[in-house]
Design a protein around this motif. Structure first.
Motif, PDB file in Angstrom:
ATOM      1  N   THR A 377      61.894  34.185  34.569  1.00  0.00           N
ATOM      2  CA  THR A 377      61.327  32.847  34.657  1.00  0.00           C
ATOM      3  C   THR A 377      60.358  32.710  33.480  1.00  0.00           C
ATOM      4  N   GLU A 378      59.634  31.608  33.429  1.00  0.00           N
ATOM      5  CA  GLU A 378      58.659  31.438  32.358  1.00  0.00           C
ATOM      6  C   GLU A 378      57.466  32.385  32.522  1.00  0.00           C
ATOM      7  N   GLU A 379      57.290  32.928  33.731  1.00  0.00           N
ATOM      8  CA  GLU A 379      56.099  33.735  34.003  1.00  0.00           C
ATOM      9  C   GLU A 379      56.384  35.197  34.316  1.00  0.00           C
ATOM     10  N   VAL A 380      57.642  35.543  34.499  1.00  0.00           N
ATOM     11  CA  VAL A 380      57.970  36.926  34.855  1.00  0.00           C
ATOM     12  C   VAL A 380      59.347  37.289  34.307  1.00  0.00           C
ATOM     13  N   LYS A 381      59.485  38.563  33.906  1.00  0.00           N
ATOM     14  CA  LYS A 381      60.767  39.093  33.432  1.00  0.00           C
ATOM     15  C   LYS A 381      61.008  40.435  34.116  1.00  0.00           C
ATOM     16  N   VAL A 382      62.185  40.586  34.701  1.00  0.00           N
ATOM     17  CA  VAL A 382      62.559  41.836  35.355  1.00  0.00           C
ATOM     18  C   VAL A 382      63.880  42.307  34.758  1.00  0.00           C
ATOM     19  N   LYS A 383      63.922  43.541  34.288  1.00  0.00           N
ATOM     20  CA  LYS A 383      65.137  44.096  33.696  1.00  0.00           C
ATOM     21  C   LYS A 383      65.565  45.328  34.493  1.00  0.00           C
ATOM     22  N   PHE A 384      66.835  45.311  34.920  1.00  0.00           N
ATOM     23  CA  PHE A 384      67.410  46.382  35.727  1.00  0.00           C
ATOM     24  C   PHE A 384      68.377  47.204  34.879  1.00  0.00           C
ATOM     25  N   PRO A 385      68.161  48.510  34.747  1.00  0.00           N
ATOM     26  CA  PRO A 385      69.198  49.343  34.129  1.00  0.00           C
ATOM     27  C   PRO A 385      70.362  49.503  35.101  1.00  0.00           C
ATOM     28  N   LEU A 394      71.011  39.953  46.466  1.00  0.00           N
ATOM     29  CA  LEU A 394      70.660  38.572  46.146  1.00  0.00           C
ATOM     30  C   LEU A 394      69.141  38.548  46.088  1.00  0.00           C
ATOM     31  N   MET A 395      68.622  38.624  44.883  1.00  0.00           N
ATOM     32  CA  MET A 395      67.199  38.876  44.706  1.00  0.00           C
ATOM     33  C   MET A 395      66.339  37.707  45.172  1.00  0.00           C
ATOM     34  N   LYS A 396      65.293  38.055  45.904  1.00  0.00           N
ATOM     35  CA  LYS A 396      64.324  37.064  46.364  1.00  0.00           C
ATOM     36  C   LYS A 396      63.103  37.111  45.445  1.00  0.00           C
ATOM     37  N   TYR A 397      62.584  35.944  45.146  1.00  0.00           N
ATOM     38  CA  TYR A 397      61.417  35.873  44.250  1.00  0.00           C
ATOM     39  C   TYR A 397      60.531  34.710  44.667  1.00  0.00           C
ATOM     40  N   ALA A 398      59.224  34.952  44.620  1.00  0.00           N
ATOM     41  CA  ALA A 398      58.259  33.883  44.881  1.00  0.00           C
ATOM     42  C   ALA A 398      57.010  34.151  44.047  1.00  0.00           C
ATOM     43  N   SER A 399      56.351  33.063  43.620  1.00  0.00           N
ATOM     44  CA  SER A 399      55.060  33.195  42.935  1.00  0.00           C
ATOM     45  C   SER A 399      54.105  32.152  43.483  1.00  0.00           C
ATOM     46  N   TYR A 400      52.813  32.498  43.494  1.00  0.00           N
ATOM     47  CA  TYR A 400      51.811  31.583  44.021  1.00  0.00           C
ATOM     48  C   TYR A 400      50.442  32.028  43.509  1.00  0.00           C
ATOM     49  N   PRO A 401      49.467  31.132  43.555  1.00  0.00           N
ATOM     50  CA  PRO A 401      48.147  31.448  42.981  1.00  0.00           C
ATOM     51  C   PRO A 401      47.505  32.670  43.636  1.00  0.00           C
ATOM     52  N   ALA A 402      46.813  33.438  42.824  1.00  0.00           N
ATOM     53  CA  ALA A 402      46.080  34.615  43.294  1.00  0.00           C
ATOM     54  C   ALA A 402      44.590  34.324  43.243  1.00  0.00           C
ATOM     55  N   PRO A 403      43.772  35.096  43.940  1.00  0.00           N
ATOM     56  CA  PRO A 403      42.314  34.923  43.872  1.00  0.00           C
ATOM     57  C   PRO A 403      41.794  35.064  42.446  1.00  0.00           C
ATOM     58  N   SER A 404      40.588  34.609  42.218  1.00  0.00           N
ATOM     59  CA  SER A 404      40.040  34.491  40.866  1.00  0.00           C
ATOM     60  C   SER A 404      39.876  35.819  40.145  1.00  0.00           C
ATOM     61  N   SER A 427      57.642  42.470  33.431  1.00  0.00           N
ATOM     62  CA  SER A 427      56.694  41.818  32.521  1.00  0.00           C
ATOM     63  C   SER A 427      56.112  40.600  33.226  1.00  0.00           C
ATOM     64  N   ILE A 428      54.778  40.461  33.192  1.00  0.00           N
ATOM     65  CA  ILE A 428      54.097  39.344  33.842  1.00  0.00           C
ATOM     66  C   ILE A 428      53.239  38.613  32.814  1.00  0.00           C
ATOM     67  N   LYS A 429      53.358  37.296  32.811  1.00  0.00           N
ATOM     68  CA  LYS A 429      52.528  36.470  31.932  1.00  0.00           C
ATOM     69  C   LYS A 429      51.092  36.486  32.437  1.00  0.00           C
ATOM     70  N   PHE A 463      52.237  38.638  27.575  1.00  0.00           N
ATOM     71  CA  PHE A 463      52.751  39.315  28.767  1.00  0.00           C
ATOM     72  C   PHE A 463      52.226  40.749  28.795  1.00  0.00           C
ATOM     73  N   ILE A 464      52.134  41.297  29.990  1.00  0.00           N
ATOM     74  CA  ILE A 464      51.893  42.729  30.123  1.00  0.00           C
ATOM     75  C   ILE A 464      53.119  43.338  30.775  1.00  0.00           C
ATOM     76  N   LYS A 465      53.586  44.443  30.212  1.00  0.00           N
ATOM     77  CA  LYS A 465      54.866  45.032  30.610  1.00  0.00           C
ATOM     78  C   LYS A 465      54.681  46.468  31.070  1.00  0.00           C
ATOM     79  N   THR A 466      55.371  46.824  32.176  1.00  0.00           N
ATOM     80  CA  THR A 466      55.338  48.195  32.682  1.00  0.00           C
ATOM     81  C   THR A 466      56.653  48.498  33.378  1.00  0.00           C
TER      82      THR A 466
END
Length: 574
Positions: A377-385, A394-404, A427-429, A463-466
């Motif tokens: 997505t625009e905010e996350v990247k997941v790469k599977f070998p 069937l991958m489930k994904y959700a994003s929502y605001p986190a605390p400050s 990778s997370i934006k 992005f930060i990637k791990t």
């Protein structure tokens, strides 16, 4: 009637024992003597179902204390020395002329010759942790030599000796009890429950069992009504004489009527397949309940070599309306066998109920187990070998605001009930941060109890990637706090003349300690690191001079936050 049942059970048990002998390679029985000269009681068996891995040896109890002499079980030479704050801690590998390697883990110390060899290299490389391949015959060993003393180093949860026998060529560990290691055991394995698994999961059912002698049966009913197609799981463990803890079994068999339908044996495996334990058991049930049901179902990506036989990938299909006899045999390596007999009959009313398909928002959501795949997505990247999964999801994904306090949104990547076999890239934006703080960012995993696991990562282009090896909820935090350094048995300007060791506790609040260094009078000294207790220990030797000495300790975490403390140590000679 009772006599007839007994004879039939005895005959079936003998058949099972014969299958063990036929299934396994013959190993030298009298070649290796015991590594300990105390009665052998086990706290862990070979192939035991541990978290994310199969146990690669046996754990020999040492009466809840350290310091028992470890003896060489045969002639050979030291081929490897490994020292780590984690894992096996102090570990020793001896190669023998018959083609096998014995391994000893969690040792307190090695014999003087081995220590001298190790210390020289530790000081040359200025590093406590070592993984040394020793030249052939550099350190020769004779049968009966003292090679080490038992301890509690590394990831050990209590004093014991971890003991392995490996094939020298393949490096595969083999069940040490097959080599004649004498451990008294006349007790039968325990069967706790079974579970019926169906294709639609709506008819899944747990069934408790009861025991009489070596025979187990279902508590509620002998004949089960089941769908036309189902698989099974069994919760079972072994018990060994003179111990109380639950151990791993050696062999599991399932007969459908008279047909051997499924069998696996914990004789040997490779380290590369150890994580496949997560498809030997039913992983979702383990995460939800803590119960490790060993399942007959073979997932598409399951490459375990333990299976002697399985039909139809472990799925049982009933094509008639007759009553069918199912029998589990659960065996330990000494041949003690427990049996569970029950009966099943097809219930035509239990037809597979089609599950409503999840709405596919994007074709990227279907992730294949056997090829490289991505989710973006625009905010996350997941790469599977390839082969990161055991089956397509069937991958489930959700994003929502986190605390400050977080520097990104929360991102839920699939669910915790699906295991990963290989690391995947995440990778997370991040939110906008000053350039000077970018190196302090890291990805964390937030567990259901809101505890936080540091996953690390590197910042690049917003992005930060791990790499991660679990699905779950992730976000970005910042770590600007340096580790803490706390002396335990001394302080600055201490007279240390009567001390045998110096002990320092080092801890970090988030990202984790990655480096430490200690110098005495500006020269590197060896401080042994006990990871589980966050403890640095220096054994006082002649490097501490009479009079005033300067001890300096530097500790760094994975975000390059550094702490440094210095102490004046005073040695007075009477």
């Amino acid at each position: 009637m009772v006599k007839k049942i007994f004879y039939n059970s005895l005959f079936l048990t003998l058949l099972s024992l014969t299958s063990i002998v036929m299934a396994q390679k013959q190993y030298p029985i009298n070649y290796f003597s015991s590594p300990l000269h105390i009665p052998l009681y086990l706290s862990g068996t070979f192939g035991e179902l541990r978290n994310n891995h199969l146990h690669s040896g046996v754990d020999i109890r040492t009466q809840e204390k350290e310091g028992f002499i470890v003896y060489a079980p045969a002639n050979g030479y030291v081929s490897r020395i490994k020292v780590s704050a984690w894992g096996f801690g102090n570990a020793l590998y001896i190669t023998h002329p018959n083609g096998y390697v014995t391994v000893y883990g969690h040792l307190k110390a090695f014999n003087p010759a081995i220590i001298a060899y190790l210390r020289k290299i530790q000081y040359e490389k200025e590093s406590f942790e070592q993984d040394l391949a020793i030249p052939k015959y550099k350190i020769r060993i004779k049968k009966g030599d003292t090679i080490a003393v038992t301890g509690n180093t590394g990831g050990s949860e209590g004093p014991h000796l971890h003991y392995e026998i490996r094939d020298e060529k393949t490096e595969k560990p083999i069940n040490p009890l097959l080599f004649g290691l004498k451990v008294e055991d006349t007790l039968l394995p325990i069967i706790q429950s079974i579970k019926i698994y169906t294709e639609d999961v709506l008819h899944d059912k747990v069934l408790e069992v009861k025991k009489k002698d070596h025979l187990f049966s279902l508590k509620s009913i002998d004949t089960l009504l089941v769908p036309a197609k189902f698989s099974l799981g069994i919760a079972t463990y072994d018990v060994i004489s003179n111990t109380t803890s639950k151990k791993g079994i050696y062999q599991l068999e399932l007969y459908v009527d008279t047909l051997l339908y499924y069998q696996h044996t914990l004789e040997t495996f490779s380290f590369t397949e150890s994580r496949y334990i997560n498809c030997l058991i039913n992983y979702p049930d383990f995460i939800k309940t803590g119960v490790k049901y060993q399942q007959t179902k073979i997932l598409p990506g399951n490459k375990l070599s333990l299976y002697n036989k399985h039909i139809n990938n472990g799925w049982i299909e009933l094509k008639d309306n007759l009553v069918h006899k199912l029998r589990y045999n659960v065996l330990d390596v000494n041949g003690n066998c427990s049996e569970l007999v029950f009966y099943v009959k097809k219930d035509s009313s239990m037809q597979k109920i089609p599950l409503s398909p999840l709405p596919i928002i994007d074709s990227n959501l279907l992730i294949s187990y056997n090829k490289i795949d991505t989710f973006c997505t625009e905010e996350v990247k997941v790469k599977f070998p390839a082969e990161a999964l055991y089956e397509d999801i069937l991958m489930k994904y959700a994003s929502y605001p986190a605390p400050s306090k977080y520097y990104s949104k929360f991102h839920e990547i699939h669910n915790i009930y699906t295991p990963l076999h290989k690391n995947i890239s995440l990778s997370i934006k991040t939110d906008t941060v000053a350039d000077s703080l970018q190196s302090k960012l890291l990805i964390v995993r937030i567990k259901d109890d809101n505890s936080i696991i540091a996953e690390g990562g590197k910042y690049e282009n917003g992005f930060i990637k791990t790499n991660i090896n679990n699905f779950g909820k992730f976000a970005v935090l910042i770590d600007t706090i340096a580790p803490t350094i706390k002396p335990l048995n001394f302080k600055d300007k201490t007279n240390i003349s009567k001390l045998k060791t110096l002990e320092i506790k080092i801890t970090d609040n988030l990202s984790g300690i990655t480096k430490y260094k200690a110098t005495l009078n500006d020269k590197w000294i060896l401080m042994e690191f006990d990871g589980k207790n966050n403890l640095l220990t220096y054994t006082i030797d002649n490097k501490i001079l009479e009079g005033s000495n300067l001890l300096k300790v530097v500790v760094e975490d994975s975000r390059q936050n550094v702490s440094e403390l210095s102490f004046e140590l005073i040695k007075k000679v009477p």
